[in-house]
Design a protein around this motif. Sequence first.
Motif, PDB file in Angstrom:
ATOM      1  N   THR A 204       0.944  -1.341   0.120  1.00 55.04           N
ATOM      2  CA  THR A 204      -0.071   0.047   0.066  1.00 55.04           C
ATOM      3  C   THR A 204       0.644   1.284   0.074  1.00 55.04           C
ATOM      4  O   THR A 204       2.351   1.174  -0.064  1.00 55.04           O
ATOM      5  CB  THR A 204      -0.848   0.041   1.257  1.00 55.04           C
ATOM      6  OG1 THR A 204       0.035   0.230   2.426  1.00 55.04           O
ATOM      7  CG2 THR A 204      -1.860  -1.058   1.497  1.00 55.04           C
ATOM      8  N   GLN A 207       2.767   1.128   3.774  1.00 57.07           N
ATOM      9  CA  GLN A 207       3.402  -0.071   4.355  1.00 57.07           C
ATOM     10  C   GLN A 207       2.878  -1.205   3.731  1.00 57.07           C
ATOM     11  O   GLN A 207       1.783  -1.375   2.641  1.00 57.07           O
ATOM     12  CB  GLN A 207       2.884  -0.150   5.986  1.00 57.07           C
ATOM     13  CG  GLN A 207       1.327  -0.392   6.093  1.00 57.07           C
ATOM     14  CD  GLN A 207       1.072  -0.467   7.363  1.00 57.07           C
ATOM     15  OE1 GLN A 207       0.187   0.258   7.901  1.00 57.07           O
ATOM     16  NE2 GLN A 207       1.424  -1.425   8.336  1.00 57.07           N
ATOM     17  N   VAL A 209       0.561  -4.636   3.679  1.00 56.69           N
ATOM     18  CA  VAL A 209      -0.454  -5.034   4.376  1.00 56.69           C
ATOM     19  C   VAL A 209      -0.826  -6.669   4.097  1.00 56.69           C
ATOM     20  O   VAL A 209       0.082  -7.129   3.131  1.00 56.69           O
ATOM     21  CB  VAL A 209      -2.042  -4.479   4.360  1.00 56.69           C
ATOM     22  CG1 VAL A 209      -1.768  -2.931   4.762  1.00 56.69           C
ATOM     23  CG2 VAL A 209      -2.240  -4.298   2.569  1.00 56.69           C
ATOM     24  N   ILE A 374       0.328  -4.047  12.360  1.00 59.44           N
ATOM     25  CA  ILE A 374       0.306  -4.967  11.135  1.00 59.44           C
ATOM     26  C   ILE A 374      -1.366  -4.687  10.901  1.00 59.44           C
ATOM     27  O   ILE A 374      -2.213  -5.127  11.559  1.00 59.44           O
ATOM     28  CB  ILE A 374       0.650  -6.507  11.840  1.00 59.44           C
ATOM     29  CG1 ILE A 374       1.919  -6.459  11.935  1.00 59.44           C
ATOM     30  CG2 ILE A 374       0.221  -7.602  10.734  1.00 59.44           C
ATOM     31  CD1 ILE A 374       2.712  -7.746  12.565  1.00 59.44           C
ATOM     32  N   HIS A 375      -1.539  -4.730   9.529  1.00 60.55           N
ATOM     33  CA  HIS A 375      -2.998  -4.558   9.131  1.00 60.55           C
ATOM     34  C   HIS A 375      -3.356  -5.522   8.381  1.00 60.55           C
ATOM     35  O   HIS A 375      -2.686  -6.062   7.410  1.00 60.55           O
ATOM     36  CB  HIS A 375      -2.899  -3.176   8.264  1.00 60.55           C
ATOM     37  CG  HIS A 375      -3.357  -2.033   9.189  1.00 60.55           C
ATOM     38  ND1 HIS A 375      -2.365  -1.085   9.288  1.00 60.55           N
ATOM     39  CD2 HIS A 375      -4.281  -1.729  10.121  1.00 60.55           C
ATOM     40  CE1 HIS A 375      -3.120  -0.035  10.195  1.00 60.55           C
ATOM     41  NE2 HIS A 375      -4.136  -0.608  10.611  1.00 60.55           N
ATOM     42  N   LEU A 376      -4.823  -6.199   8.301  1.00 59.26           N
ATOM     43  CA  LEU A 376      -5.092  -7.193   7.554  1.00 59.26           C
ATOM     44  C   LEU A 376      -6.061  -6.508   6.645  1.00 59.26           C
ATOM     45  O   LEU A 376      -6.804  -5.810   6.960  1.00 59.26           O
ATOM     46  CB  LEU A 376      -5.993  -8.250   8.369  1.00 59.26           C
ATOM     47  CG  LEU A 376      -5.029  -8.994   9.416  1.00 59.26           C
ATOM     48  CD1 LEU A 376      -6.015  -9.905  10.401  1.00 59.26           C
ATOM     49  CD2 LEU A 376      -4.131  -9.808   8.750  1.00 59.26           C
ATOM     50  N   LEU A 377      -6.121  -6.986   5.296  1.00 58.02           N
ATOM     51  CA  LEU A 377      -6.904  -6.505   4.329  1.00 58.02           C
ATOM     52  C   LEU A 377      -7.970  -7.702   4.242  1.00 58.02           C
ATOM     53  O   LEU A 377      -8.058  -8.622   3.641  1.00 58.02           O
ATOM     54  CB  LEU A 377      -5.978  -6.501   3.030  1.00 58.02           C
ATOM     55  CG  LEU A 377      -6.834  -5.899   1.770  1.00 58.02           C
ATOM     56  CD1 LEU A 377      -6.748  -4.258   2.143  1.00 58.02           C
ATOM     57  CD2 LEU A 377      -5.963  -5.940   0.618  1.00 58.02           C
ATOM     58  N   ARG A 383      -9.234  -2.027   6.005  1.00 58.62           N
ATOM     59  CA  ARG A 383      -8.088  -2.451   6.643  1.00 58.62           C
ATOM     60  C   ARG A 383      -8.373  -2.656   8.229  1.00 58.62           C
ATOM     61  O   ARG A 383      -8.833  -1.836   8.758  1.00 58.62           O
ATOM     62  CB  ARG A 383      -6.870  -1.484   6.414  1.00 58.62           C
ATOM     63  CG  ARG A 383      -6.272  -1.585   5.160  1.00 58.62           C
ATOM     64  CD  ARG A 383      -4.741  -0.859   5.552  1.00 58.62           C
ATOM     65  NE  ARG A 383      -4.480   0.141   4.322  1.00 58.62           N
ATOM     66  CZ  ARG A 383      -3.588   0.906   4.348  1.00 58.62           C
ATOM     67  NH1 ARG A 383      -2.726   0.989   5.341  1.00 58.62           N
ATOM     68  NH2 ARG A 383      -3.034   1.737   3.146  1.00 58.62           N
ATOM     69  N   GLU A 385      -6.737  -3.600  12.031  1.00 58.73           N
ATOM     70  CA  GLU A 385      -5.528  -3.845  12.742  1.00 58.73           C
ATOM     71  C   GLU A 385      -5.634  -5.285  13.304  1.00 58.73           C
ATOM     72  O   GLU A 385      -6.536  -5.884  13.606  1.00 58.73           O
ATOM     73  CB  GLU A 385      -5.335  -2.972  13.916  1.00 58.73           C
ATOM     74  CG  GLU A 385      -4.085  -3.019  14.744  1.00 58.73           C
ATOM     75  CD  GLU A 385      -4.120  -3.954  15.937  1.00 58.73           C
ATOM     76  OE1 GLU A 385      -3.316  -4.818  16.145  1.00 58.73           O
ATOM     77  OE2 GLU A 385      -5.131  -3.876  16.833  1.00 58.73           O
TER      78      GLU A 385
END
Length: 433
Positions: A204, A207, A209, A374-377, A383, A385
């Motif tokens: 992204t 950062q 993801v 850390i992000h999850l899509l 997004r 967290e």
Amino acid sequence: MDHSNLKLSEEKVFKDPVHRYVHVQDQIIWDLIGTKEFQRLRRIKQLGTTYLTFHGAEHSRFNHSLGVYEIVRRIVDDVFQGRPEWNENERLLSLCAALLHDLGHGPFSHSFEKVYHTDHEQFTRNIILGDTEVHAVLHKVGADFPQKVADVIGKTYPDKLVVSLISSQIDADRMDYLQRDAYFTGVSYGHFDMERIMRVMRPTEDQVVFKATGMHAVEDYIMSRYQMYWQVYFHPVTRSAEVILTKILQRAKALYQDAYQFKYYPTHFISLFEEKISLEDYLKLDEPVILYYFQMWEEEEDVILQDLCSRFMNRKLFKYVEFDPSKQYKLLGQLEELFKKAEIDPDYYLAVDSSSDLPYDFYRPGEEEERLPIHLLMPNQERHELSRESAIVEAISGKRRTDHKLYYPRELLLDDSKHREVKQQILSILEKH
């Protein structure tokens, strides 16, 4: 000639126990590996004193640096290639920063930094920007290229995505050292499914993801990091060796400041003792040099330096007991007095060592060392967290675990040739706790 796209006529490979092969296609990368500053990393262990606990831990920062480079190469050449969020022009910069991120580490770096107030990250930047072979190679890409590499490593480069590849809570640096350190120490904790993590990575603007379908692989990575810190990196025996190493460095410095006449003059240490170390002096320091001095100092007139060096070289380490500084601070003062009565110098033979780790944290604005979460899509492209979706990660998020040990030389206290009663008193206090 445009060096930024200069390819080798034939790909070079390094055989690697963790990644099978490290692939080099770019002339600049090949030239950087050949510089004397990068080759120096072969003479600095990745895990400092850990080899005295896990005998396989003899691998170097050279191994690790190649590994981090290979992970970033796979991300930018395989995972990110062709994606609109990824700027292809940042490819070579990302590879160079990955390869050089540990360039400034000194011998047994953390002990050295503590005693002599050096900073390996600052030295990394100094090597990249100074009069070095590394700088000359980077300069071929462009006059501003060394500065860009230094900025990525210093986390000030404007493209945050590039920075996050080697510096975030899930980055190529950690992904390599967890697996590499697990392999060489022989433990099973550091293994996680890196292939799966790489398949679910998405670039992204600021950062990396991870697709939510890969959440369990990310959980596994977080837990493997948690286990490695407590089972390997903070192992109490390794810390005992680290305590002795630190005390040797402190003793040598104190003797120098007291104008002690060394039998074996510490030439390589002088600029460290005086805390005005030049880049040239720093680059001459590696672990074989330090161990040479320790071996020589086993014959010094100073009993403390001689004894500490002998302990380190022959693995006669300090014993330890659990210690709670919040409740037992008075005990420490009491023990120091008793050590003095027993004619054992508490400055060098009694030490509290603390280890602390925060396995995962979400973003807390304004706090020291802000961490990008850390992000999850999610399937709907939102997004989330990580700890909002993972009960396992939520359980350890933001929880700092700290451990304190008190180190002492048990066999000196068992020697009852003099001060027998005081020594027995010390032992009974220590072993009661």
